[in-house]
Design an enzyme around this catalytic site. Sequence first.
Site, PDB file in Angstrom:
ATOM      1  N   PRO A   2       0.795  -1.201   0.000  1.00 18.33           N
ATOM      2  CA  PRO A   2       0.000   0.000   0.000  1.00 18.33           C
ATOM      3  C   PRO A   2       0.825   1.246   0.000  1.00 18.33           C
ATOM      4  O   PRO A   2       1.317   1.669   1.038  1.00 18.33           O
ATOM      5  CB  PRO A   2      -0.715  -0.097   1.328  1.00 18.33           C
ATOM      6  CG  PRO A   2       0.256  -0.863   2.195  1.00 18.33           C
ATOM      7  CD  PRO A   2       1.297  -1.419   1.323  1.00 18.33           C
ATOM      8  N   GLU A   3       0.948   1.821  -1.120  1.00 20.29           N
ATOM      9  CA  GLU A   3       1.542   3.154  -1.188  1.00 20.29           C
ATOM     10  C   GLU A   3       0.428   4.075  -1.664  1.00 20.29           C
ATOM     11  O   GLU A   3      -0.719   3.642  -1.784  1.00 20.29           O
ATOM     12  CB  GLU A   3       2.738   3.163  -2.149  1.00 20.29           C
ATOM     13  CG  GLU A   3       3.796   2.136  -1.776  1.00 20.29           C
ATOM     14  CD  GLU A   3       5.028   2.159  -2.663  1.00 20.29           C
ATOM     15  OE1 GLU A   3       5.417   3.252  -3.107  1.00 20.29           O
ATOM     16  OE2 GLU A   3       5.595   1.094  -2.932  1.00 20.29           O
ATOM     17  N   LYS A  44      -0.646   7.641   3.073  1.00 19.94           N
ATOM     18  CA  LYS A  44      -1.066   6.243   2.916  1.00 19.94           C
ATOM     19  C   LYS A  44      -2.221   5.894   3.857  1.00 19.94           C
ATOM     20  O   LYS A  44      -2.562   4.722   4.014  1.00 19.94           O
ATOM     21  CB  LYS A  44       0.112   5.304   3.192  1.00 19.94           C
ATOM     22  CG  LYS A  44       1.322   5.542   2.288  1.00 19.94           C
ATOM     23  CD  LYS A  44       2.508   4.694   2.687  1.00 19.94           C
ATOM     24  CE  LYS A  44       3.756   5.098   1.929  1.00 19.94           C
ATOM     25  NZ  LYS A  44       4.957   4.369   2.387  1.00 19.94           N
ATOM     26  N   HIS A  75      -8.036 -13.865   7.396  1.00 18.08           N
ATOM     27  CA  HIS A  75      -7.250 -12.692   7.786  1.00 18.08           C
ATOM     28  C   HIS A  75      -8.111 -11.455   8.029  1.00 18.08           C
ATOM     29  O   HIS A  75      -7.584 -10.352   8.146  1.00 18.08           O
ATOM     30  CB  HIS A  75      -6.195 -12.398   6.720  1.00 18.08           C
ATOM     31  CG  HIS A  75      -5.230 -13.533   6.550  1.00 18.08           C
ATOM     32  ND1 HIS A  75      -5.035 -14.176   5.344  1.00 18.08           N
ATOM     33  CD2 HIS A  75      -4.436 -14.170   7.438  1.00 18.08           C
ATOM     34  CE1 HIS A  75      -4.150 -15.150   5.503  1.00 18.08           C
ATOM     35  NE2 HIS A  75      -3.768 -15.168   6.765  1.00 18.08           N
ATOM     36  N   ARG A  93      -0.556  -9.873   7.907  1.00 21.46           N
ATOM     37  CA  ARG A  93       0.562  -9.721   8.844  1.00 21.46           C
ATOM     38  C   ARG A  93       0.209  -8.917  10.101  1.00 21.46           C
ATOM     39  O   ARG A  93       1.071  -8.725  10.960  1.00 21.46           O
ATOM     40  CB  ARG A  93       1.762  -9.112   8.116  1.00 21.46           C
ATOM     41  CG  ARG A  93       2.379 -10.103   7.138  1.00 21.46           C
ATOM     42  CD  ARG A  93       3.488  -9.483   6.315  1.00 21.46           C
ATOM     43  NE  ARG A  93       4.702  -9.271   7.080  1.00 21.46           N
ATOM     44  CZ  ARG A  93       5.805  -8.742   6.571  1.00 21.46           C
ATOM     45  NH1 ARG A  93       5.850  -8.379   5.301  1.00 21.46           N
ATOM     46  NH2 ARG A  93       6.868  -8.569   7.319  1.00 21.46           N
ATOM     47  N   ARG A 234      15.672  -1.416   3.495  1.00 24.58           N
ATOM     48  CA  ARG A 234      14.744  -1.766   2.422  1.00 24.58           C
ATOM     49  C   ARG A 234      15.495  -2.148   1.158  1.00 24.58           C
ATOM     50  O   ARG A 234      16.510  -1.527   0.821  1.00 24.58           O
ATOM     51  CB  ARG A 234      13.818  -0.582   2.093  1.00 24.58           C
ATOM     52  CG  ARG A 234      13.164   0.073   3.292  1.00 24.58           C
ATOM     53  CD  ARG A 234      12.328  -0.858   4.126  1.00 24.58           C
ATOM     54  NE  ARG A 234      11.261  -1.501   3.389  1.00 24.58           N
ATOM     55  CZ  ARG A 234      10.101  -0.922   3.079  1.00 24.58           C
ATOM     56  NH1 ARG A 234       9.846   0.303   3.453  1.00 24.58           N
ATOM     57  NH2 ARG A 234       9.187  -1.586   2.417  1.00 24.58           N
TER      58      ARG A 234
END
Length: 244
Positions: A2-3, A44, A75, A93, A234
């Site tokens: 998600p950007e 975001k 989830h 996550r 990253r």
Amino acid sequence: MPELPEIETVKLQLQKVLVGQICIKSDLKEIEGKEVQEVRRMGKVLLINFGPNLDLGFHFKMTGQLIYGGLPTKHTRAVFHLSGGTLYFNDMRKFGWVKINPEFTLGEDALKITTLGFLRLLGKLKKPIKIAIMDQTLIAGVGNIYANDALWEAQINPQTPSHKLQEKQISLLLSKIKLVLREGIKYGGTSISDYVDAHGKGGTYQDHIRVYKRNNLPCLRCKTKIEKIVLGGRGTYYCHKCQI
DNA sequence: TAACACCTGTTC
DNA sequence: GAACAGGTGTTA
């Protein structure tokens, strides 16, 4: 997932279907009985407004999904029953969050910041340019995929200390950031692993990626092998020949 | 800046 | 079985 482009895609879709609906039942009681006024995005973060001083905020972090319709999954972390349908927040996550009136600090939105503002921001910064443009308190919305691609477009090495860039390079970089973000929105976001839009469908920016995750493949401009390094923890991908 | 933490799933 | 993943927060 998600950007900025992914959140913007979901925002545009939810804006179309949710406005005017009443929240019938929710894990967050504050919004029950309230009507959706608008859906907006800050960096975001996605915000569903239910009236004065009442925002339902979402951060997708790495694997968040906000899906209107369908069924819950293993989830699913939050469910919102609205008058016209059901909204599910899924997050494999569990990094993401859902909050009423969340507080956060963001710089100017990457699509809105001016060249002058961007120049002022980076002028004295010593940190590597890639780390700077991904710092949400400086400019909001750029994440790892689009940062890598924008730097490739601007032919700037991601490790360059920000203050060493010429004004011309900085303004070029901003135009390339906006270019790749707009392209991301045009293609409905990037679906490499988990991202889907508000209707559960994937985007296609992954078919238009410049360098992200293309290590050991030929640079699309000069055919040189793309390198991978780690910057700020990253994965960072660039062409050492044409990104100086 | 780096290292690690938060989690779970996929890829090397 | 280790390394890695569209993010970010805390700790040295």
